[in-house]
Design an enzyme around this catalytic site. Structure first.
Site, PDB file in Angstrom:
ATOM      1  CG  HIS A  57       4.457  -2.218   5.133  1.00 23.12           C
ATOM      2  ND1 HIS A  57       4.446  -0.867   5.388  1.00 23.12           N
ATOM      3  CD2 HIS A  57       3.159  -2.599   5.040  1.00 23.12           C
ATOM      4  CE1 HIS A  57       3.198  -0.446   5.452  1.00 23.12           C
ATOM      5  NE2 HIS A  57       2.391  -1.478   5.236  1.00 23.12           N
ATOM      6  CD  GLN A  82       2.717   3.914   3.022  1.00 18.60           C
ATOM      7  OE1 GLN A  82       2.575   4.646   2.038  1.00 18.60           O
ATOM      8  NE2 GLN A  82       3.891   3.556   3.494  1.00 18.60           N
ATOM      9  CG  ASN A 108      -1.944  -1.092   1.184  1.00 22.57           C
ATOM     10  OD1 ASN A 108      -2.508  -1.377   0.129  1.00 22.57           O
ATOM     11  ND2 ASN A 108      -2.193  -1.734   2.315  1.00 22.57           N
TER      12      ASN A 108
HETATM   13  P1  AMP Z   1      -0.606  -0.577   5.694  1.00 23.32           P
HETATM   14  O1  AMP Z   1      -2.044  -0.190   5.677  1.00 23.32           O
HETATM   15  O2  AMP Z   1      -0.197  -1.278   4.416  1.00 23.32           O
HETATM   16  O3  AMP Z   1       0.304   0.606   5.995  1.00 23.32           O
HETATM   17  O4  AMP Z   1      -0.460  -1.652   6.816  1.00 23.32           O
HETATM   18  C1  AMP Z   1       0.273  -1.503   7.995  1.00 23.32           C
HETATM   19  C2  AMP Z   1       0.174  -2.792   8.740  1.00 23.32           C
HETATM   20  O5  AMP Z   1       1.079  -2.735   9.829  1.00 23.32           O
HETATM   21  C3  AMP Z   1      -1.200  -3.109   9.286  1.00 23.32           C
HETATM   22  O6  AMP Z   1      -1.686  -4.322   8.712  1.00 23.32           O
HETATM   23  C4  AMP Z   1      -0.956  -3.242  10.797  1.00 23.32           C
HETATM   24  O7  AMP Z   1      -1.695  -4.296  11.390  1.00 23.32           O
HETATM   25  C5  AMP Z   1       0.516  -3.501  10.869  1.00 23.32           C
HETATM   26  N1  AMP Z   1       1.172  -3.091  12.103  1.00 23.32           N
HETATM   27  C6  AMP Z   1       1.075  -1.885  12.721  1.00 23.32           C
HETATM   28  N2  AMP Z   1       1.832  -1.867  13.838  1.00 23.32           N
HETATM   29  C7  AMP Z   1       2.421  -3.087  13.927  1.00 23.32           C
HETATM   30  C8  AMP Z   1       3.316  -3.691  14.848  1.00 23.32           C
HETATM   31  N3  AMP Z   1       3.771  -3.035  15.928  1.00 23.32           N
HETATM   32  N4  AMP Z   1       3.711  -4.963  14.624  1.00 23.32           N
HETATM   33  C9  AMP Z   1       3.263  -5.637  13.555  1.00 23.32           C
HETATM   34  N5  AMP Z   1       2.426  -5.126  12.637  1.00 23.32           N
HETATM   35  C10 AMP Z   1       1.999  -3.863  12.815  1.00 23.32           C
END
Ligand code: AMP
Ligand code: ZN
Length: 139
Positions: free
Chosen positions: A99, A93, A87
């Site tokens: 990521h 995002q 994203n």
């Molecule tokens: P995005 O919407 O692609 O930016 O997704 C970010 C992702 O990071 C989400 O699916 C969250 O659940 C994940 N996330 C946020 N904080 C953490 C954390 N401390 N450890 C693992 N995953 C996380």
């Protein structure tokens, strides 16, 4: 390393994560949300906000690890398939350290990630206009 970045903190070890793979350039750990069982995030150790900011070398280092992690998840959980998602920008995002989501899929897992077939909405001229708009930016 960006001070207020949660994934930089995970890379540094300042906050915990369920790590599944690590080498000099990347780290893979479980997404806290576990959209499905085995949902994993792959991140570069270097802080870059999203795909738009990656150099070709950054991208190569990150994306080349994808098959390895994908195979690990497949072997571990025998999913019926696996989605790979990245994203970029709000509102898609939410963490601004680039990521890649690796999301194994299972029967009736409730995840809705699909592309729609819009072929009947596009004529030759529409494809050509879209192609031209993108290509102009790449030439
Ligand atoms: P995005 O919407 O692609 O930016 O997704 C970010 C992702 O990071 C989400 O699916 C969250 O659940 C994940 N996330 C946020 N904080 C953490 C954390 N401390 N450890 C693992 N995953 C996380
Ligand atoms: Zn970061």
């Amino acid at each position: 390393m960006k001070e207020d970045c949660i994934f930089c903190k995970i890379v540094k070890g300042d906050i915990p994560a369920f790590k599944v793979y690590e080498d000099e350039q990347v780290l893979a750990f479980l997404d806290i949300t576990q959209g499905t069982r085995g949902h994993t995030l792959l991140v570069p150790k270097k802080h870059v906000e999203n795909t738009y900011g990656l150099t070709e070398e950054d991208a190569a280092a990150l994306f080349k690890r994808v098959p390895k992690i994908a195979r690990g998840i497949k072997e571990a959980f025998d999913p019926i398939g696996l989605n790979i998602i990245n994203n970029n920008d709000e509102p898609l995002q939410s963490v601004f350290h680039v990521h890649i989501h690796l999301i194994p899929r299972y029967p009736s897992d409730g995840m809705v990630l699909t592309t729609l077939d819009r072929q009947d909405e596009y004529g030759k001229e529409d494809y050509e206009a879209v192609r031209k708009a993108i290509k102009e930016q790449l030439d």
